[in-house]
Write a protein that holds these residues in place. Structure first.
Motif, PDB file in Angstrom:
ATOM      1  N   ASP A   1       0.823  -1.205   0.000  1.00 39.09           N
ATOM      2  CA  ASP A   1       0.000   0.000   0.000  1.00 39.09           C
ATOM      3  C   ASP A   1       0.862   1.262   0.000  1.00 39.09           C
ATOM      4  O   ASP A   1       0.550   2.252  -0.656  1.00 39.09           O
ATOM      5  CB  ASP A   1      -0.937   0.010   1.203  1.00 39.09           C
TER       6      ASP A   1
ATOM      7  N   LYS B   1       3.875   1.490  -1.298  1.00 37.21           N
ATOM      8  CA  LYS B   1       4.422   1.615  -2.649  1.00 37.21           C
ATOM      9  C   LYS B   1       3.404   2.236  -3.586  1.00 37.21           C
ATOM     10  O   LYS B   1       3.743   3.087  -4.423  1.00 37.21           O
ATOM     11  CB  LYS B   1       4.872   0.255  -3.171  1.00 37.21           C
ATOM     12  N   ALA B   2       2.138   1.832  -3.460  1.00 38.83           N
ATOM     13  CA  ALA B   2       1.079   2.395  -4.305  1.00 38.83           C
ATOM     14  C   ALA B   2       0.918   3.888  -4.039  1.00 38.83           C
ATOM     15  O   ALA B   2       0.762   4.687  -4.975  1.00 38.83           O
ATOM     16  CB  ALA B   2      -0.232   1.657  -4.067  1.00 38.83           C
ATOM     17  N   GLN B   3       0.973   4.282  -2.773  1.00 40.85           N
ATOM     18  CA  GLN B   3       0.868   5.707  -2.438  1.00 40.85           C
ATOM     19  C   GLN B   3       2.039   6.494  -3.016  1.00 40.85           C
ATOM     20  O   GLN B   3       1.861   7.594  -3.552  1.00 40.85           O
ATOM     21  CB  GLN B   3       0.822   5.899  -0.930  1.00 40.85           C
ATOM     22  N   ILE B   4       3.232   5.933  -2.928  1.00 36.84           N
ATOM     23  CA  ILE B   4       4.415   6.621  -3.441  1.00 36.84           C
ATOM     24  C   ILE B   4       4.306   6.792  -4.962  1.00 36.84           C
ATOM     25  O   ILE B   4       4.687   7.839  -5.493  1.00 36.84           O
ATOM     26  CB  ILE B   4       5.700   5.845  -3.054  1.00 36.84           C
ATOM     27  N   GLN B   5       3.784   5.798  -5.648  1.00 35.67           N
ATOM     28  CA  GLN B   5       3.602   5.902  -7.103  1.00 35.67           C
ATOM     29  C   GLN B   5       2.682   7.062  -7.459  1.00 35.67           C
ATOM     30  O   GLN B   5       2.843   7.692  -8.496  1.00 35.67           O
ATOM     31  CB  GLN B   5       3.073   4.585  -7.678  1.00 35.67           C
ATOM     32  N   GLU B   6       1.728   7.354  -6.600  1.00 35.30           N
ATOM     33  CA  GLU B   6       0.789   8.460  -6.840  1.00 35.30           C
ATOM     34  C   GLU B   6       1.448   9.822  -6.676  1.00 35.30           C
ATOM     35  O   GLU B   6       0.949  10.814  -7.184  1.00 35.30           O
ATOM     36  CB  GLU B   6      -0.409   8.339  -5.914  1.00 35.30           C
ATOM     37  N   TRP B   7       2.564   9.891  -5.959  1.00 34.16           N
ATOM     38  CA  TRP B   7       3.262  11.157  -5.751  1.00 34.16           C
ATOM     39  C   TRP B   7       3.819  11.693  -7.066  1.00 34.16           C
ATOM     40  O   TRP B   7       3.954  12.884  -7.242  1.00 34.16           O
ATOM     41  CB  TRP B   7       4.405  11.008  -4.782  1.00 34.16           C
ATOM     42  N   ASN B   8       4.183  10.809  -7.974  1.00 38.27           N
ATOM     43  CA  ASN B   8       4.799  11.233  -9.237  1.00 38.27           C
ATOM     44  C   ASN B   8       3.763  11.665 -10.157  1.00 38.27           C
ATOM     45  O   ASN B   8       3.174  12.059 -10.780  1.00 38.27           O
ATOM     46  CB  ASN B   8       5.625  10.100  -9.850  1.00 38.27           C
TER      47      ASN B   8
END
Length: 80
Positions: free
Chosen positions: A71, A73-80
């Motif tokens: 979860d 990792k998924a949140q971090i992907q949304e930062w970009n």
């Protein structure tokens, strides 16, 4: 010249460098210097501090204040 002024001056000089080899040397120097500085200032955690950290982690888990790695990792992907 104080430290802040020296840092600004250094950044300005760095931005004017157009030689990739010089940039690489400076990058390596900074990385090595940070590593050496870390090693020189590293202090092992005491058993008391270690146990306190474990207790805090268990308390976080008990109070549902954790996030699964997938979860996160998924949140971090949304930062970009």
């Amino acid at each position: 010249m104080n430290l802040e002024a020296r840092k600004i001056s250094l950044v300005q000089e760095f931005l004017n460098i157009n030689n990739e080899k010089i940039i690489a040397v400076l990058e390596n120097f900074i990385i090595r210097s940070k590593s050496i500085n870390f090693d020189e200032n590293f202090e092992p955690m005491t058993m008391e501090k270690f146990n306190t950290e474990i207790d805090l982690a268990l308390e976080d888990e008990k109070n549902n204040r954790i996030i699964a790695a997938i979860d996160l990792k998924a949140q971090i992907q949304e930062w970009n």
